[in-house]
Scaffold this motif. Structure first.
Motif, mmCIF file in Angstrom:
data_model
loop_
_atom_site.group_PDB
_atom_site.id
_atom_site.type_symbol
_atom_site.label_atom_id
_atom_site.label_comp_id
_atom_site.label_asym_id
_atom_site.label_seq_id
_atom_site.Cartn_x
_atom_site.Cartn_y
_atom_site.Cartn_z
ATOM 1 N N ALA A 86 0.886 -1.375 -0.020
ATOM 2 C CA ALA A 86 0.306 -0.298 -0.025
ATOM 3 C C ALA A 86 0.717 1.007 0.209
ATOM 4 O O ALA A 86 0.701 1.760 -0.869
ATOM 5 C CB ALA A 86 -0.710 -0.415 1.137
ATOM 6 N N LYS A 87 1.810 1.031 0.912
ATOM 7 C CA LYS A 87 2.743 2.567 1.000
ATOM 8 C C LYS A 87 3.400 2.555 -0.688
ATOM 9 O O LYS A 87 3.656 3.844 -1.353
ATOM 10 C CB LYS A 87 3.702 2.355 1.781
ATOM 11 C CG LYS A 87 4.844 3.282 2.288
ATOM 12 C CD LYS A 87 4.229 4.243 2.795
ATOM 13 C CE LYS A 87 4.940 5.605 3.321
ATOM 14 N NZ LYS A 87 4.192 6.863 3.523
ATOM 15 N N SER A 90 1.344 4.030 -2.827
ATOM 16 C CA SER A 90 1.093 6.186 -2.888
ATOM 17 C C SER A 90 2.064 6.329 -3.182
ATOM 18 O O SER A 90 1.963 7.390 -3.501
ATOM 19 C CB SER A 90 0.483 5.587 -1.142
ATOM 20 O OG SER A 90 0.679 7.389 -0.982
ATOM 21 N N ARG A 93 2.697 6.213 -6.919
ATOM 22 C CA ARG A 93 1.468 7.264 -7.585
ATOM 23 C C ARG A 93 1.631 9.342 -7.604
ATOM 24 O O ARG A 93 1.569 9.801 -8.552
ATOM 25 C CB ARG A 93 0.470 7.198 -6.598
ATOM 26 C CG ARG A 93 -0.779 6.076 -7.641
ATOM 27 C CD ARG A 93 -2.317 6.491 -7.079
ATOM 28 N NE ARG A 93 -2.590 6.342 -5.564
ATOM 29 C CZ ARG A 93 -2.690 5.378 -4.947
ATOM 30 N NH1 ARG A 93 -2.156 4.197 -5.007
ATOM 31 N NH2 ARG A 93 -2.315 5.238 -3.142
ATOM 32 N N ARG A 94 2.665 9.512 -6.117
ATOM 33 C CA ARG A 94 3.277 10.256 -6.358
ATOM 34 C C ARG A 94 4.294 10.799 -6.802
ATOM 35 O O ARG A 94 4.485 11.922 -6.664
ATOM 36 C CB ARG A 94 3.177 11.095 -4.399
ATOM 37 C CG ARG A 94 1.983 10.805 -3.937
ATOM 38 C CD ARG A 94 2.384 10.840 -2.307
ATOM 39 N NE ARG A 94 2.875 12.504 -2.590
ATOM 40 C CZ ARG A 94 3.615 13.112 -1.274
ATOM 41 N NH1 ARG A 94 4.019 12.227 -0.179
ATOM 42 N NH2 ARG A 94 4.114 14.461 -1.461
#
Length: 181
Positions: A86-87, A90, A93-94
């Protein structure tokens, strides 16, 4: 109601118990995602603060912290692999590079083997991540003016973020997307 007197000594905090540690860990995990190592560090800091206020040795409660973390792993409320996936999603995506993502996961206490396997399964390519970072920071094709004059600085910014020169230059030299402005 009695007003507190400045000469009154504050009451010592309540004793450190397994129940208190469990509630503290549950409260932390309600608010933040964490790896097992990160939760352990958080609980150790909590124990250290409370033990210092009570005049106790924090080392006495190391086993209690380990038991609490083990209970959360047993209850499947802590899963390093799921946290890392999950990290990583994230971060990518950034616009984080693979190198930067691996560093962030290591900082959060995820072991090297898990980091390597999660990065291996990652399908985001470096070029897409570099373009996402350039868009987020308004570099290169997303700059409104002075694009040519700032090219080298924009490439350097992406390289400092962990991208190779070829990937950074490709993201900065790309044509602006039609819906970018």
């Amino acid at each position: 109601m009695r007003r507190p007197n400045p000469t009154d000594e504050p009451k010592p905090p309540r004793p450190i118990t397994g129940d208190w540690l469990f509630r503290a860990a549950a409260h932390y995990l309600e608010r933040y995602a964490a790896s097992t190592a990160h939760l352990k560090r958080v609980l150790e800091r909590k124990v250290l603060r409370r033990a210092m206020l009570r005049g106790e040795d924090p080392a006495e409660f190391a086993g209690l912290v380990d038991e609490t973390v083990a209970r959360f792993v047993e209850l499947k409320l802590l899963d390093d692999r799921a946290f890392a996936e999950a990290k990583l999603a994230s971060l990518r995506r950034r616009g984080a590079s693979r190198r930067h993502s691996a560093l962030k996961l290591s900082e959060k206490g995820v072991d090297r083997e898990t980091v390597a396997s999660v990065l291996e399964a990652d399908e985001t390519d470096e070029e897409a991540a570099a373009r996402a970072l350039a868009k987020r920071r308004r570099l290169g094709p997303h700059r409104l003016r002075e694009r040519a004059e700032r090219r080298d600085k924009d490439v350097a910014a992406l390289m400092r973020a962990g991208f190779s020169y070829s990937v950074a230059a490709g993201a900065i030299d790309a044509d602006p997307e039609p819906d970018a402005f």
